[in-house]
Motif scaffolding. Structure first.
Motif, PDB file in Angstrom:
ATOM      1  N   THR A 134       0.858  -1.190   0.000  1.00 35.35           N
ATOM      2  CA  THR A 134       0.000   0.000   0.000  1.00 35.35           C
ATOM      3  C   THR A 134       0.897   1.243   0.000  1.00 35.35           C
ATOM      4  N   GLN A 135       0.280   2.413  -0.078  1.00 36.27           N
ATOM      5  CA  GLN A 135       1.037   3.665  -0.013  1.00 36.27           C
ATOM      6  C   GLN A 135       1.803   3.758   1.309  1.00 36.27           C
ATOM      7  N   ASP A 136       1.184   3.335   2.405  1.00 36.51           N
ATOM      8  CA  ASP A 136       1.874   3.342   3.700  1.00 36.51           C
ATOM      9  C   ASP A 136       3.073   2.397   3.688  1.00 36.51           C
ATOM     10  N   ASP A 137       2.887   1.223   3.100  1.00 37.38           N
ATOM     11  CA  ASP A 137       3.998   0.271   2.997  1.00 37.38           C
ATOM     12  C   ASP A 137       5.146   0.880   2.184  1.00 37.38           C
ATOM     13  N   LEU A 138       4.798   1.563   1.107  1.00 34.80           N
ATOM     14  CA  LEU A 138       5.819   2.176   0.246  1.00 34.80           C
ATOM     15  C   LEU A 138       6.584   3.269   0.983  1.00 34.80           C
ATOM     16  N   LYS A 139       5.911   3.993   1.861  1.00 33.87           N
ATOM     17  CA  LYS A 139       6.598   5.022   2.664  1.00 33.87           C
ATOM     18  C   LYS A 139       7.656   4.366   3.552  1.00 33.87           C
ATOM     19  N   TRP A 140       7.315   3.208   4.108  1.00 34.28           N
ATOM     20  CA  TRP A 140       8.288   2.493   4.936  1.00 34.28           C
ATOM     21  C   TRP A 140       9.449   1.971   4.092  1.00 34.28           C
ATOM     22  N   VAL A 141       9.146   1.502   2.885  1.00 26.24           N
ATOM     23  CA  VAL A 141      10.211   1.038   1.982  1.00 26.24           C
ATOM     24  C   VAL A 141      11.137   2.206   1.650  1.00 26.24           C
ATOM     25  N   GLU A 142      10.553   3.348   1.333  1.00 26.35           N
ATOM     26  CA  GLU A 142      11.357   4.538   1.023  1.00 26.35           C
ATOM     27  C   GLU A 142      12.210   4.941   2.217  1.00 26.35           C
ATOM     28  N   ASN A 143      11.631   4.891   3.407  1.00 15.33           N
ATOM     29  CA  ASN A 143      12.374   5.212   4.627  1.00 15.33           C
ATOM     30  C   ASN A 143      13.559   4.260   4.799  1.00 15.33           C
ATOM     31  N   ALA A 144      13.311   2.984   4.598  1.00 19.09           N
ATOM     32  CA  ALA A 144      14.369   1.980   4.752  1.00 19.09           C
ATOM     33  C   ALA A 144      15.493   2.215   3.748  1.00 19.09           C
TER      34      ALA A 144
END
Length: 130
Positions: free
Chosen positions: A40-50
């Motif tokens: 999801t968009q939230d998951d992608l934010k975490w991927v970007e953060n990582a």
């Protein structure tokens, strides 16, 4: 998004994404009813953060701790801030090391460029000799 699409978007491997999820660098990813990862968009934010934090040289363990604190809620603001300050300190140390190495490379390049013009290689500092 599927794991393949996320990998293509961010230029990372599926193994890396699975590893990030397994160790807690990113929270558990949303899944379809059949168990397939569905970012999801939230998951992608975490991927970007990582990706951002790893690219900056932040250790995996520190990112895992950040995610853990985030999931605990707003009462962890101070701990998260302290953790990010610690990460920044480590990045600054690494940056200083790279800056020093870059300075040395620039010095050597300048000496070789001069040698290309004059035909003579001269080092100003004894310790800079090859």
């Amino acid at each position: 998004m599927t794991i393949k699409e996320v990998c293509e978007k961010y230029g990372i491997s599926a193994d890396t994404l699975r590893y990030y999820e397994r160790v807690g660098v990113i929270p558990k990813v949303t899944r379809t009813s059949s168990g397939i990862r569905n970012y999801t968009q939230d998951d992608l934010k975490w991927v970007e953060n990582a990706i951002c934090m790893r690219s900056a040289g932040v250790p995996v363990e520190m990112i895992v701790e950040y995610v853990r604190l985030f999931q605990m809620g707003d009462e962890t603001f101070k701990q998260r801030c302290d953790l990010l300050k610690e990460a920044r300190k480590e990045v600054e140390i690494a940056k200083k090391k790279y800056d020093d190495e870059l300075e040395r490379l620039n010095y050597k390049i300048a000496k070789y460029e001069e040698a290309c013009k004059t035909g003579i290689l001269v080092w100003d500092k004894k310790e800079e000799m090859e």
